[in-house]
Design a protein around this motif. Structure first.
Motif, PDB file in Angstrom:
ATOM      1  N   LEU A 111       0.849  -1.197   0.000  1.00 17.46           N
ATOM      2  CA  LEU A 111       0.000   0.000   0.000  1.00 17.46           C
ATOM      3  C   LEU A 111       0.878   1.238   0.000  1.00 17.46           C
ATOM      4  O   LEU A 111       0.577   2.258  -0.604  1.00 17.46           O
ATOM      5  CB  LEU A 111      -0.928   0.002   1.222  1.00 17.46           C
ATOM      6  CG  LEU A 111      -1.782   1.261   1.411  1.00 17.46           C
ATOM      7  CD1 LEU A 111      -2.802   1.406   0.289  1.00 17.46           C
ATOM      8  CD2 LEU A 111      -2.505   1.238   2.747  1.00 17.46           C
ATOM      9  N   VAL A 112       2.002   1.088   0.710  1.00 17.70           N
ATOM     10  CA  VAL A 112       3.069   2.067   0.699  1.00 17.70           C
ATOM     11  C   VAL A 112       3.384   2.535  -0.720  1.00 17.70           C
ATOM     12  O   VAL A 112       3.458   3.733  -1.008  1.00 17.70           O
ATOM     13  CB  VAL A 112       4.309   1.401   1.327  1.00 17.70           C
ATOM     14  CG1 VAL A 112       5.572   2.183   1.083  1.00 17.70           C
ATOM     15  CG2 VAL A 112       4.081   1.119   2.789  1.00 17.70           C
ATOM     16  N   GLU A 113       3.585   1.580  -1.602  1.00 18.80           N
ATOM     17  CA  GLU A 113       3.913   1.892  -2.991  1.00 18.80           C
ATOM     18  C   GLU A 113       2.730   2.511  -3.719  1.00 18.80           C
ATOM     19  O   GLU A 113       2.887   3.440  -4.489  1.00 18.80           O
ATOM     20  CB  GLU A 113       4.328   0.623  -3.742  1.00 18.80           C
ATOM     21  CG  GLU A 113       5.534  -0.077  -3.192  1.00 18.80           C
ATOM     22  CD  GLU A 113       6.781   0.799  -3.250  1.00 18.80           C
ATOM     23  OE1 GLU A 113       6.919   1.577  -4.199  1.00 18.80           O
ATOM     24  OE2 GLU A 113       7.599   0.688  -2.323  1.00 18.80           O
ATOM     25  N   LEU A 115       0.377   4.351  -2.662  1.00 19.27           N
ATOM     26  CA  LEU A 115       0.054   5.729  -2.293  1.00 19.27           C
ATOM     27  C   LEU A 115       1.050   6.739  -2.851  1.00 19.27           C
ATOM     28  O   LEU A 115       0.791   7.937  -2.859  1.00 19.27           O
ATOM     29  CB  LEU A 115      -0.011   5.875  -0.760  1.00 19.27           C
ATOM     30  CG  LEU A 115      -1.291   5.392  -0.077  1.00 19.27           C
ATOM     31  CD1 LEU A 115      -1.152   5.436   1.429  1.00 19.27           C
ATOM     32  CD2 LEU A 115      -2.496   6.235  -0.496  1.00 19.27           C
ATOM     33  N   HIS A 122      -1.244   1.875  -8.391  1.00 19.74           N
ATOM     34  CA  HIS A 122      -2.345   2.633  -7.805  1.00 19.74           C
ATOM     35  C   HIS A 122      -3.710   2.132  -8.265  1.00 19.74           C
ATOM     36  O   HIS A 122      -4.599   1.870  -7.470  1.00 19.74           O
ATOM     37  CB  HIS A 122      -2.191   4.127  -8.118  1.00 19.74           C
ATOM     38  CG  HIS A 122      -3.296   4.965  -7.567  1.00 19.74           C
ATOM     39  ND1 HIS A 122      -4.446   5.213  -8.277  1.00 19.74           N
ATOM     40  CD2 HIS A 122      -3.446   5.572  -6.378  1.00 19.74           C
ATOM     41  CE1 HIS A 122      -5.252   5.954  -7.537  1.00 19.74           C
ATOM     42  NE2 HIS A 122      -4.672   6.186  -6.382  1.00 19.74           N
ATOM     43  N   TYR A 125      -4.835  -1.097  -6.744  1.00 16.52           N
ATOM     44  CA  TYR A 125      -5.231  -0.956  -5.350  1.00 16.52           C
ATOM     45  C   TYR A 125      -6.637  -0.392  -5.222  1.00 16.52           C
ATOM     46  O   TYR A 125      -7.410  -0.828  -4.373  1.00 16.52           O
ATOM     47  CB  TYR A 125      -4.219  -0.101  -4.570  1.00 16.52           C
ATOM     48  CG  TYR A 125      -3.325  -0.975  -3.752  1.00 16.52           C
ATOM     49  CD1 TYR A 125      -2.291  -1.677  -4.359  1.00 16.52           C
ATOM     50  CD2 TYR A 125      -3.538  -1.170  -2.400  1.00 16.52           C
ATOM     51  CE1 TYR A 125      -1.492  -2.531  -3.630  1.00 16.52           C
ATOM     52  CE2 TYR A 125      -2.744  -2.019  -1.663  1.00 16.52           C
ATOM     53  CZ  TYR A 125      -1.722  -2.697  -2.281  1.00 16.52           C
ATOM     54  OH  TYR A 125      -0.948  -3.557  -1.554  1.00 16.52           O
ATOM     55  N   VAL A 126      -6.947   0.575  -6.047  1.00 15.01           N
ATOM     56  CA  VAL A 126      -8.304   1.129  -6.043  1.00 15.01           C
ATOM     57  C   VAL A 126      -9.296  -0.002  -6.310  1.00 15.01           C
ATOM     58  O   VAL A 126     -10.320  -0.150  -5.635  1.00 15.01           O
ATOM     59  CB  VAL A 126      -8.444   2.247  -7.106  1.00 15.01           C
ATOM     60  CG1 VAL A 126      -9.896   2.669  -7.263  1.00 15.01           C
ATOM     61  CG2 VAL A 126      -7.570   3.449  -6.740  1.00 15.01           C
ATOM     62  N   HIS A 129      -9.619  -2.366  -3.231  1.00 13.95           N
ATOM     63  CA  HIS A 129     -10.448  -1.736  -2.197  1.00 13.95           C
ATOM     64  C   HIS A 129     -11.922  -1.751  -2.608  1.00 13.95           C
ATOM     65  O   HIS A 129     -12.796  -2.012  -1.787  1.00 13.95           O
ATOM     66  CB  HIS A 129      -9.981  -0.293  -1.947  1.00 13.95           C
ATOM     67  CG  HIS A 129      -8.802  -0.200  -1.019  1.00 13.95           C
ATOM     68  ND1 HIS A 129      -8.303   1.002  -0.572  1.00 13.95           N
ATOM     69  CD2 HIS A 129      -8.039  -1.155  -0.449  1.00 13.95           C
ATOM     70  CE1 HIS A 129      -7.279   0.772   0.234  1.00 13.95           C
ATOM     71  NE2 HIS A 129      -7.086  -0.524   0.314  1.00 13.95           N
ATOM     72  N   ASP A 130     -12.176  -1.475  -3.887  1.00 12.36           N
ATOM     73  CA  ASP A 130     -13.559  -1.518  -4.384  1.00 12.36           C
ATOM     74  C   ASP A 130     -14.169  -2.910  -4.197  1.00 12.36           C
ATOM     75  O   ASP A 130     -15.310  -3.035  -3.766  1.00 12.36           O
ATOM     76  CB  ASP A 130     -13.611  -1.150  -5.879  1.00 12.36           C
ATOM     77  CG  ASP A 130     -13.653   0.357  -6.103  1.00 12.36           C
ATOM     78  OD1 ASP A 130     -13.873   1.098  -5.127  1.00 12.36           O
ATOM     79  OD2 ASP A 130     -13.464   0.782  -7.256  1.00 12.36           O
TER      80      ASP A 130
ATOM     81  N   VAL B 112       3.925   5.011   5.222  1.00 13.19           N
ATOM     82  CA  VAL B 112       4.678   4.346   4.172  1.00 13.19           C
ATOM     83  C   VAL B 112       6.156   4.210   4.555  1.00 13.19           C
ATOM     84  O   VAL B 112       6.756   3.141   4.456  1.00 13.19           O
ATOM     85  CB  VAL B 112       4.542   5.216   2.900  1.00 13.19           C
ATOM     86  CG1 VAL B 112       5.541   4.827   1.849  1.00 13.19           C
ATOM     87  CG2 VAL B 112       3.131   5.163   2.388  1.00 13.19           C
ATOM     88  N   LEU B 171      -6.456   7.054  -1.193  1.00  8.57           N
ATOM     89  CA  LEU B 171      -6.197   6.271  -2.399  1.00  8.57           C
ATOM     90  C   LEU B 171      -7.199   6.629  -3.494  1.00  8.57           C
ATOM     91  O   LEU B 171      -6.840   6.683  -4.666  1.00  8.57           O
ATOM     92  CB  LEU B 171      -6.281   4.777  -2.074  1.00  8.57           C
ATOM     93  CG  LEU B 171      -5.718   3.821  -3.106  1.00  8.57           C
ATOM     94  CD1 LEU B 171      -4.195   3.891  -3.155  1.00  8.57           C
ATOM     95  CD2 LEU B 171      -6.159   2.390  -2.817  1.00  8.57           C
TER      96      LEU B 171
END
Lengths: 198, 198
Positions: A111-113, A115, A122, A125-126, A129-130, B112, B171
């Motif tokens: 998640l670090v990456e 963000l 990115h 990840y969206v 989460h969705d 992060v 995010l």
């Protein structure tokens, strides 16, 4: 039909992915080199870019693999549950199982990456989460929710608790009891949304 | 008495910190250079290492500053509240206020860095999480909690929800309504722990 060559290639790919997933979770993405991955996987260093192009390509493939594992963990359709309460138990059991997967540690570390501005992961990840929110929301919509409280907003809060519990634990495993906190979350949700449960 | 020189030095320091905090939150820590900080703060590039030593030193100072802001936000002692319910409202109001601070975005972005192995800010983050949990735990201990549910575990879940809501919003700000999710968290906690509230 899979040829011998394709099979071997697929096996190498999987060995590289397993090694990279472990190393990214342990050392972080930036600190991990192709040489580390080669050493742990037993696959020659030169064949890693042949499979994945760049280190970014390897990161994306590792993330896809962990996304598949998360999807499998959520595969049971909440609509198929016998009733709201059985659905709740199954939802929370699958959340517990999800958090116990080694891939989840990796997921939080990466998640670090995600963000970072301009991150190549990115979008993925969206999407993840969705998927998680959608799954939670569909379950919540089957409950008689208190007035003024939307399933969508509750899903963000519940998924958020899962993420945040995990991160506190990753940061300070000796100070945070992840298991107890997940049970507390379960009790909060049940107490607020299933008051007649006891 | 503060000399003119010291005062100017303190002012420069604050201008640098403000600029760095903004840039770290917008561009990320790694992408921000001393030149960026100099340009935004109007302070010469050469005086930044004079104040903070290294970029890591600047990061630590920015984090200390945001920690001070968080501490100020939590300054009101939960023990001083009139009753458990008034205490709950004040806790949630201060949580809302905390999340609205620009420094909180920075705080989540820098997590992060804190999670990276060998991070110089890891210890500070453990401390900040401890402070937040401790504050929440002290409030929870004043409530008649359901049997088998510890204030400690609930504090991890509630602080975790705050962190995780914020990260989902960072995010994908267009897909996550942070404000609604914080209200949903409030409703979950009130529904489960203050059932006679209505």
């Amino acid at each position: 039909m899979t040829t011998r060559r394709e099979q071997t290639s697929g096996e190498s790919r999987e060995l590289i992915l397993q090694a990279a997933a472990g190393l990214f979770a342990e050392k972080g993405y930036r600190q991990t080199t192709f040489a580390d991955v080669a050493e742990r996987s037993g696959i020659s260093r030169g064949s890693i870019p042949w499979h994945f192009g760049s280190k970014e390509g390897l990161l994306l493939a590792v993330l896809e693999r962990s996304l598949d594992m998360i999807r499998t963990g959520l595969a049971e359709d909440p609509d198929a549950a016998q009733g709201a309460e059985a659905g709740f138990d199954r939802l929370m059991d699958s959340a517990h199982a999800l958090f116990a997967l080694p891939t989840t540690k990796l997921f939080v570390t990466l998640l670090v990456e995600a963000l970072e501005p301009g991150s190549p992961i990115h979008g993925r990840y969206v999407e993840i989460h969705d998927t998680l929110r959608e799954h939670c929301r569909r379950w919540l919509e089957r409950l008689p929710l208190p007035p003024g409280l939307s399933a969508e907003a509750l899903a963000v809060a519940i998924i958020g608790a899962g993420i945040g519990i995990h991160q506190q634990w990753l940061l300070a495993p000796g100070r945070v009891d992840r298991e107890q906190a997940l049970w507390a979350l379960r009790a909060l949700v049940a107490g607020a949304l299933l008051p007649d449960r006891e």
